[in-house]
Design an enzyme around this catalytic site. Sequence first.
Site, mmCIF file in Angstrom:
data_model
loop_
_atom_site.group_PDB
_atom_site.id
_atom_site.type_symbol
_atom_site.label_atom_id
_atom_site.label_comp_id
_atom_site.label_asym_id
_atom_site.label_seq_id
_atom_site.Cartn_x
_atom_site.Cartn_y
_atom_site.Cartn_z
ATOM 1 N N CYS A 1 -57.778 14.545 -32.924
ATOM 2 C CA CYS A 1 -57.197 15.834 -33.172
ATOM 3 C C CYS A 1 -57.917 16.404 -34.286
ATOM 4 O O CYS A 1 -59.165 16.573 -34.687
ATOM 5 C CB CYS A 1 -55.709 16.051 -33.034
ATOM 6 N N ARG B 1 -51.584 14.303 -33.754
ATOM 7 C CA ARG B 1 -51.461 14.766 -32.634
ATOM 8 C C ARG B 1 -51.888 13.897 -31.457
ATOM 9 O O ARG B 1 -51.584 13.679 -30.372
ATOM 10 C CB ARG B 1 -51.899 16.386 -32.341
#
Length: 291
Positions: A241, A246
């Site tokens: 990410c 994430r």
Amino acid sequence: MFAGSVLASDALVDSKWVEDNLENPKVRIFEVSVDTGVYERGHIPGAAHLNWHTDLVDPQKRDIASREAFEKTLRDAGVDQDTTIVLYGDNNNWFAAWGAWVFEVYGLGNQVKLLDGGRKLWEAQGLPLDTALPDHADSTLTLADRDNSVRARFVDVVAVAEGRNDAKLIDIRSADEYAGKIFAPEGVKELSVRAGHIPSAVNVPWGRIVKEDGTFKSEDEIKAIYAEKGIDGSKPVITYCRIGERSSHTWFALKKILGYDVRNYDGSWTEYGNAVGVPVTNIAGTVWTGK
């Protein structure tokens, strides 16, 4: 045998399971939230705090916490070799999943479970929060050396970008980040001087695999979402990410729910997008102007 229901993936537990095991001496609950201040304002009763700024990372260099530092944190919380570890947090468990990945690196991954839906669902269900700090007797836990098989490094993704490694890359950022329209979400401080994505990476934003209440979609639904992008578990997978948190959420789904061979690239776009001489795919053609 623990009380309560366990979900289809034994790496996930629901709120009922957590409620039933709040007093279980073989269970330790940790909150790992993006907003570290929410813990002090109220947390699941008995939960300890893992501050991702200090407890999960090295305070001096860009790296995860050292074995010695992480071992001390877990000993202080009373975590032992047979402890079931439950992690939860805000923002759909972004940093709780990051925590699960760090536990995996240090050999405790099989003891870790995520509270499906995290803090969002716990609060939505009106379940109790507490401000008391837990106090457990120190354990004598000894962590293993790092298992680097679940961690991708810069050289690994460059090899994929240059066609020397046929692993599958998944960029879990927003479509605009992936296309190079924006360098990062509005307001964030970790930036890169190039926009776009790593060549050959497919874009599956992390939010596609969760439901409105923050819980993961079913195993079959998740499998179908990635299969549409050519990710079926037949080849190793690397997730990334912007700073690696994430992508840990996607790593968790692929590794723990689907059982795929997957590594998380925690250097992610802030490392790759700032590197000199590496190939970049920038669909939008956005140029960095220093502003």
